[in-house]
Scaffold this motif. Structure first.
Motif, PDB file in Angstrom:
ATOM      1  N   VAL A  84       0.762  -1.213   0.089  1.00  0.00           N
ATOM      2  CA  VAL A  84       0.020   0.025   0.277  1.00  0.00           C
ATOM      3  C   VAL A  84       0.792   1.149   0.089  1.00  0.00           C
ATOM      4  O   VAL A  84       0.672   2.420  -0.773  1.00  0.00           O
ATOM      5  CB  VAL A  84      -0.955  -0.110   1.284  1.00  0.00           C
ATOM      6  CG1 VAL A  84      -1.450   1.293   1.415  1.00  0.00           C
ATOM      7  CG2 VAL A  84      -2.134  -1.076   0.909  1.00  0.00           C
ATOM      8  N   LEU A  85       1.888   1.442   0.956  1.00  0.00           N
ATOM      9  CA  LEU A  85       2.848   2.534   0.705  1.00  0.00           C
ATOM     10  C   LEU A  85       3.437   2.653  -0.287  1.00  0.00           C
ATOM     11  O   LEU A  85       3.889   3.652  -0.815  1.00  0.00           O
ATOM     12  CB  LEU A  85       3.877   2.365   2.048  1.00  0.00           C
ATOM     13  CG  LEU A  85       3.238   2.598   3.407  1.00  0.00           C
ATOM     14  CD1 LEU A  85       4.251   2.194   4.429  1.00  0.00           C
ATOM     15  CD2 LEU A  85       2.418   3.950   3.514  1.00  0.00           C
ATOM     16  N   SER A  86       3.989   1.356  -1.256  1.00  0.00           N
ATOM     17  CA  SER A  86       4.550   1.454  -2.396  1.00  0.00           C
ATOM     18  C   SER A  86       3.651   1.997  -3.434  1.00  0.00           C
ATOM     19  O   SER A  86       4.115   2.830  -4.317  1.00  0.00           O
ATOM     20  CB  SER A  86       5.006   0.113  -2.907  1.00  0.00           C
ATOM     21  OG  SER A  86       6.016  -0.275  -2.118  1.00  0.00           O
ATOM     22  N   ALA A  87       2.415   1.872  -3.525  1.00  0.00           N
ATOM     23  CA  ALA A  87       1.415   2.309  -4.188  1.00  0.00           C
ATOM     24  C   ALA A  87       1.358   3.834  -4.029  1.00  0.00           C
ATOM     25  O   ALA A  87       1.208   4.480  -4.982  1.00  0.00           O
ATOM     26  CB  ALA A  87      -0.144   1.814  -3.930  1.00  0.00           C
ATOM     27  N   LEU A  88       1.439   4.256  -3.003  1.00  0.00           N
ATOM     28  CA  LEU A  88       1.414   5.594  -2.780  1.00  0.00           C
ATOM     29  C   LEU A  88       2.429   6.269  -3.539  1.00  0.00           C
ATOM     30  O   LEU A  88       2.559   7.401  -4.013  1.00  0.00           O
ATOM     31  CB  LEU A  88       1.543   5.801  -1.039  1.00  0.00           C
ATOM     32  CG  LEU A  88       1.313   7.627  -0.672  1.00  0.00           C
ATOM     33  CD1 LEU A  88      -0.025   8.040  -0.819  1.00  0.00           C
ATOM     34  CD2 LEU A  88       1.737   7.541   0.896  1.00  0.00           C
ATOM     35  N   LYS A  89       3.805   5.713  -3.207  1.00  0.00           N
ATOM     36  CA  LYS A  89       5.105   6.335  -3.720  1.00  0.00           C
ATOM     37  C   LYS A  89       4.996   6.137  -5.378  1.00  0.00           C
ATOM     38  O   LYS A  89       5.481   7.236  -5.997  1.00  0.00           O
ATOM     39  CB  LYS A  89       6.257   5.757  -3.214  1.00  0.00           C
ATOM     40  CG  LYS A  89       6.387   5.957  -1.707  1.00  0.00           C
ATOM     41  CD  LYS A  89       7.463   5.216  -1.143  1.00  0.00           C
ATOM     42  CE  LYS A  89       8.828   6.072  -1.200  1.00  0.00           C
ATOM     43  NZ  LYS A  89       9.824   5.590  -0.498  1.00  0.00           N
ATOM     44  N   ILE A  90       4.469   5.103  -5.829  1.00  0.00           N
ATOM     45  CA  ILE A  90       4.397   4.875  -7.384  1.00  0.00           C
ATOM     46  C   ILE A  90       3.495   6.042  -7.924  1.00  0.00           C
ATOM     47  O   ILE A  90       3.787   6.569  -8.977  1.00  0.00           O
ATOM     48  CB  ILE A  90       3.971   3.605  -7.550  1.00  0.00           C
ATOM     49  CG1 ILE A  90       5.198   2.578  -7.348  1.00  0.00           C
ATOM     50  CG2 ILE A  90       3.780   3.185  -9.362  1.00  0.00           C
ATOM     51  CD1 ILE A  90       4.731   1.109  -7.370  1.00  0.00           C
ATOM     52  N   ALA A  91       2.561   6.175  -7.219  1.00  0.00           N
ATOM     53  CA  ALA A  91       1.365   6.954  -7.841  1.00  0.00           C
ATOM     54  C   ALA A  91       2.236   8.496  -7.941  1.00  0.00           C
ATOM     55  O   ALA A  91       1.889   9.331  -8.761  1.00  0.00           O
ATOM     56  CB  ALA A  91       0.263   7.305  -6.726  1.00  0.00           C
TER      57      ALA A  91
END
Lengths: 238, 238
Positions: A84-91
């Protein structure tokens, strides 16, 4: 009931992934279109790229809002939390890709009267390399594939080399014909923007790797050709 | 016992804030020193800036690890969650500031033989404006002060204007003396890096505002002079 909740959570994560892929697709298309608009001097296409950036921004804001909600309500742990935190950073990375593509498209408009179209071949070359890199990284994200992420993480070196040689090439045009200096300065920035889009793709590859494995790709594993793009002091061999 | 846990949590958040301020202080000093190394052609200082970037990177990795731990163990909600996620993003912005300052310092080395030291006055000017902006934003972070964050968010416009006029100035040097084109291209990128450091300071200001108020600063509130830095087609008034 618990099963229902778990399944709703899975649905949320899948919807999140789908929207990140959508954002990635948009950012990739914007990058390719910005280069095409530059090379073909296509003002309509350039304007479309600029307009589409608002969609990327809106997607990022929406993804961020949903991730905060997911963390608050689901309290994910370990790999789920990493994901979930990677998703935040990828976005966040993709939002920056959109910004850079928009900036290229705006500069395309400035270059409309530029007569030396042959100078723009390097933009086409870099644009193809960078969109391929973005596309590969997005594939790696869809399949949660750390090996594929690593492959496109390494390929950033090729983009850096394209950038370095194109940088030198554009400088020679400026020296040959000082009247092109203003336009060529814009081309240098466009090339730099493409190189930075490659860096963002590389960052995304690192995030995928971390999200899936819990380990970091080490910067030491890859020679980093772009740290000082094109040292131009004549004594230094490139 | 509950009180003890809550107080340990508060301690964790305070330590996190303190380390973000430390990272910010490092990034601010690196920016100032990179400009000073450029203007004074100080190779030792430039080398120090490059070396210090590893400290900023290490701080970011440590902050990120701790934030993931805090979310997993404390499961913060509402303003606490916003604060922790903002800290993650602010650390990311500061890491990028460090990268940009390092890049300026490396270019400073390339420019050592550059005879036209007067051209570098603009780097000094921009460097002062950008470090003042960073410093103000870090103050706003320390005091969780959205009004102060807004003030330095608005001041990014001044940095953009400095950049635009300096960009034009450097182009005139290139046109006057084509032998300076290689060095001046580096100077253009240094100026662009400073302008981007200003953008990161602006992003941090937005994150502070969001973290404290839960609302977004709207991009519509501020004229954005840097979206297309220095349109150089001669027909367009700047």
């Amino acid at each position: 009931m618990t099963e229902h909740i778990v399944s709703a959570y899975t649905d949320e994560l899948e919807a999140l992934s789908a929207d990140i892929l959508r954002m990635g697709g948009l950012a990739e298309a914007m990058t390719g279109d910005a280069c095409e608009a530059t090379v073909k001097s296509d003002d309509t296409l350039a304007t479309m790229v600029v307009a589409r950036d608002a969609d990327v921004d809106a997607l990022e804001a929406d993804i961020e809002r949903r991730i905060i909600e997911i963390i608050a309500r689901r309290q994910p742990l370990a790999r789920d939390l990493r994901e979930v935190l990677s998703a935040l950073k990828i976005a966040n990375e993709l939002e920056r890709v959109g910004d850079l593509a928009k900036n290229i498209a705006k500069r395309a408009g400035v270059l409309e009267g530029f007569a030396r179209r042959d100078v723009l071949k390097g933009i086409d070359r870099m644009g193809r390399a960078v969109t391929a890199q973005l596309s590969g990284v997005l594939d790696a994200f869809r399949n949660r594939d750390p090996a594929r992420a690593t492959k496109f993480w390494i390929s950033d070196e090729d983009v850096d080399q394209l950038y370095n040689s194109y940088f030198r090439e554009v400088l020679t045009y400026m020296i040959e014909d000082p009247r092109t200096i203003g336009d060529c300065a814009h081309i240098l920035f466009m090339a730099k923007n493409l190189e930075r889009i490659g860096d963002h793709a590389t960052n995304i590859a690192e995030m995928i790797y971390f999200s899936v494995t819990g380990d970091y790709l080490s910067a030491d594993d890859r020679p980093k050709a772009d740290e000082l793009p094109s040292p131009m002091d004549e004594g230094t061999p490139l």
